[in-house]
Structures are given as structure tokens and as C-alpha cells.
Design a protein around this motif. Structure first.
Motif, PDB file in Angstrom:
ATOM      1  N   ALA A  23      13.108  89.387  57.095  1.00 53.67           N
ATOM      2  CA  ALA A  23      13.865  89.202  55.740  1.00 53.67           C
ATOM      3  C   ALA A  23      14.601  87.745  55.526  1.00 53.67           C
ATOM      4  O   ALA A  23      14.421  87.255  54.587  1.00 53.67           O
ATOM      5  CB  ALA A  23      14.916  90.389  55.757  1.00 53.67           C
ATOM      6  N   ALA A  24      15.195  87.380  56.872  1.00 50.07           N
ATOM      7  CA  ALA A  24      15.585  85.845  56.780  1.00 50.07           C
ATOM      8  C   ALA A  24      14.326  84.914  56.374  1.00 50.07           C
ATOM      9  O   ALA A  24      14.849  83.948  55.481  1.00 50.07           O
ATOM     10  CB  ALA A  24      16.143  85.532  58.179  1.00 50.07           C
ATOM     11  N   GLU A  25      13.330  85.154  56.992  1.00 51.83           N
ATOM     12  CA  GLU A  25      12.193  83.945  56.511  1.00 51.83           C
ATOM     13  C   GLU A  25      11.865  84.197  54.984  1.00 51.83           C
ATOM     14  O   GLU A  25      11.722  83.266  54.411  1.00 51.83           O
ATOM     15  CB  GLU A  25      11.106  84.134  57.400  1.00 51.83           C
ATOM     16  CG  GLU A  25       9.806  83.308  57.356  1.00 51.83           C
ATOM     17  CD  GLU A  25       8.657  83.600  58.111  1.00 51.83           C
ATOM     18  OE1 GLU A  25       7.574  83.074  57.825  1.00 51.83           O
ATOM     19  OE2 GLU A  25       8.996  84.010  59.249  1.00 51.83           O
ATOM     20  N   HIS A  26      11.882  85.462  54.701  1.00 57.35           N
ATOM     21  CA  HIS A  26      11.533  85.674  53.168  1.00 57.35           C
ATOM     22  C   HIS A  26      12.727  84.986  52.305  1.00 57.35           C
ATOM     23  O   HIS A  26      12.150  84.549  51.127  1.00 57.35           O
ATOM     24  CB  HIS A  26      11.220  87.212  53.051  1.00 57.35           C
ATOM     25  CG  HIS A  26      10.853  87.347  51.653  1.00 57.35           C
ATOM     26  ND1 HIS A  26       9.625  87.260  51.186  1.00 57.35           N
ATOM     27  CD2 HIS A  26      11.701  88.034  50.525  1.00 57.35           C
ATOM     28  CE1 HIS A  26       9.601  87.563  50.005  1.00 57.35           C
ATOM     29  NE2 HIS A  26      10.685  88.273  49.730  1.00 57.35           N
ATOM     30  N   ALA A  27      13.781  85.256  52.640  1.00 54.68           N
ATOM     31  CA  ALA A  27      14.863  84.801  51.901  1.00 54.68           C
ATOM     32  C   ALA A  27      15.278  83.334  51.876  1.00 54.68           C
ATOM     33  O   ALA A  27      16.017  82.645  51.093  1.00 54.68           O
ATOM     34  CB  ALA A  27      16.203  85.612  52.029  1.00 54.68           C
ATOM     35  N   GLY A  28      14.744  82.491  53.022  1.00 56.10           N
ATOM     36  CA  GLY A  28      14.808  81.307  53.277  1.00 56.10           C
ATOM     37  C   GLY A  28      15.983  81.056  53.807  1.00 56.10           C
ATOM     38  O   GLY A  28      16.855  80.120  53.605  1.00 56.10           O
ATOM     39  N   CYS A  29      16.546  81.897  54.422  1.00 61.02           N
ATOM     40  CA  CYS A  29      18.039  81.474  55.552  1.00 61.02           C
ATOM     41  C   CYS A  29      17.818  81.950  56.835  1.00 61.02           C
ATOM     42  O   CYS A  29      16.589  82.436  57.159  1.00 61.02           O
ATOM     43  CB  CYS A  29      18.817  82.421  54.746  1.00 61.02           C
ATOM     44  SG  CYS A  29      18.858  83.963  54.941  1.00 61.02           S
ATOM     45  N   SER A  30      18.756  82.009  57.774  1.00 60.36           N
ATOM     46  CA  SER A  30      19.004  82.111  58.952  1.00 60.36           C
ATOM     47  C   SER A  30      19.279  83.670  59.234  1.00 60.36           C
ATOM     48  O   SER A  30      19.812  84.357  58.288  1.00 60.36           O
ATOM     49  CB  SER A  30      19.734  81.337  59.898  1.00 60.36           C
ATOM     50  OG  SER A  30      21.152  81.702  59.394  1.00 60.36           O
ATOM     51  N   GLU A  31      18.768  84.249  60.345  1.00 62.06           N
ATOM     52  CA  GLU A  31      19.017  85.703  60.880  1.00 62.06           C
ATOM     53  C   GLU A  31      20.688  85.895  60.770  1.00 62.06           C
ATOM     54  O   GLU A  31      21.309  86.640  60.284  1.00 62.06           O
ATOM     55  CB  GLU A  31      18.705  86.171  62.007  1.00 62.06           C
ATOM     56  CG  GLU A  31      17.127  86.132  62.022  1.00 62.06           C
ATOM     57  CD  GLU A  31      16.483  86.612  63.485  1.00 62.06           C
ATOM     58  OE1 GLU A  31      17.169  87.457  64.019  1.00 62.06           O
ATOM     59  OE2 GLU A  31      15.677  85.864  63.879  1.00 62.06           O
ATOM     60  N   PHE A  32      21.378  84.625  61.342  1.00 58.56           N
ATOM     61  CA  PHE A  32      22.707  84.605  61.497  1.00 58.56           C
ATOM     62  C   PHE A  32      23.397  84.868  59.934  1.00 58.56           C
ATOM     63  O   PHE A  32      24.314  85.426  59.802  1.00 58.56           O
ATOM     64  CB  PHE A  32      23.272  83.230  62.000  1.00 58.56           C
ATOM     65  CG  PHE A  32      24.788  82.998  62.040  1.00 58.56           C
ATOM     66  CD1 PHE A  32      25.579  83.663  62.778  1.00 58.56           C
ATOM     67  CD2 PHE A  32      25.538  82.423  60.966  1.00 58.56           C
ATOM     68  CE1 PHE A  32      26.771  83.764  63.068  1.00 58.56           C
ATOM     69  CE2 PHE A  32      26.685  82.493  61.215  1.00 58.56           C
ATOM     70  CZ  PHE A  32      27.491  82.779  62.141  1.00 58.56           C
TER      71      PHE A  32
END
Length: 132
Positions: A23-32
């Protein structure tokens, strides 16, 4: 300074991917960043509402497909011109389907009760969310 990702983009990513990392990769953000958003009670309310609406729509579509399939099996079962072996298989299918459905409904009810208890324990008024 990094640009803040829109909540809706994160919610869509969470609903369409299997893991927080995906989800983080898809959204363009970090897991954090996703975990940080999930600490926010308002974000989680929006996410849970969107998830419930999505699941409700999916369940309605599935229910309609299952109704059609069961109707077709009932037609075979009630067709006196059909081979007896085929009619017996149709009867077995309906009995097995009903048994499985009853078992899954019980599991679903147990899971829903467990999740409701978990929400009560972890999301009191004024709480910042599930991961505080």
C-alpha cells in the motif's frame, strides 16, 4: 520537505493491496506514514467506513451470483427429465452449500463480535486510534 500524501490515496492503496508495504509503495509514501495515519482516529473512521461500503458492495454482488447459481442447480434438481445421477449431484450441492453457509455465518458472527470488542477496547473517545 516531502509532500503529504492525500488520505484518500492512502485509503485506496490500503483497500487494494494485501500489505502495508504494498500500500505504501502504491500510494507513494513510507510504511511509517501509513502507520502514523492509522494512529489518527478520524482517518480510521473514514477508512473503516470506506472499507465497509466496499465490502458491502462486494457481498451484494457475490450474493446475487450465488442466488443465480443456486437457482440453476434447483432447476436441475427439479427437472424430471434430467438424469437421476445429475439430480442427486444437484441435491448434494445444495445440502453442502447450506451446511457450509451456516458454518461461515457462525464464523462471521463470532469474528464481528470479536472485532466490536476490540474496537471498544482500543478506541475510546478522545483516543488517537488503534495503534496508540
Amino acid at each position: 520537505m516531502a509532500k503529504k500524501i492525500d488520505d484518500n490515496k492512502i485509503i485506496i492503496a490500503l483497500m487494494s493491496k494485501n500489505t502495508i508495504a504494498e500500500a505504501a509503495e502504491h500510494a507513494g509514501c513510507s510504511e511509517f506514514e501509513i502507520y502514523d495515519r492509522m494512529k489518527n482516529h478520524s482517518f480510521m473512521q473514514i477508512y473503516n467506513t470506506a472499507r465497509a461500503e466496499y465490502l458491502s458492495g462486494a457481498l451484494i454482488a457475490l450474493r446475487d451470483s450465488v442466488k443465480l447459481a443456486v437457482s440453476m442447480v434447483e432447476l436441475i434438481l427439479n427437472n424430471e427429465d434430467a438424469d437421476d445421477t445429475v439430480r442427486i449431484q444437484a441435491a448434494k450441492f445444495i445440502v453442502n452449500y447450506a451446511d457450509g453457509l451456516e458454518r461461515r455465518m457462525k464464523e462471521f458472527e463470532d469474528r464481528a463480535a470479536w472485532e466490536a470488542d476490540l474496537v471498544k477496547e482500543t478506541s475510546e473517545p478522545g483516543d488517537d486510534g488503534f495503534f496508540s
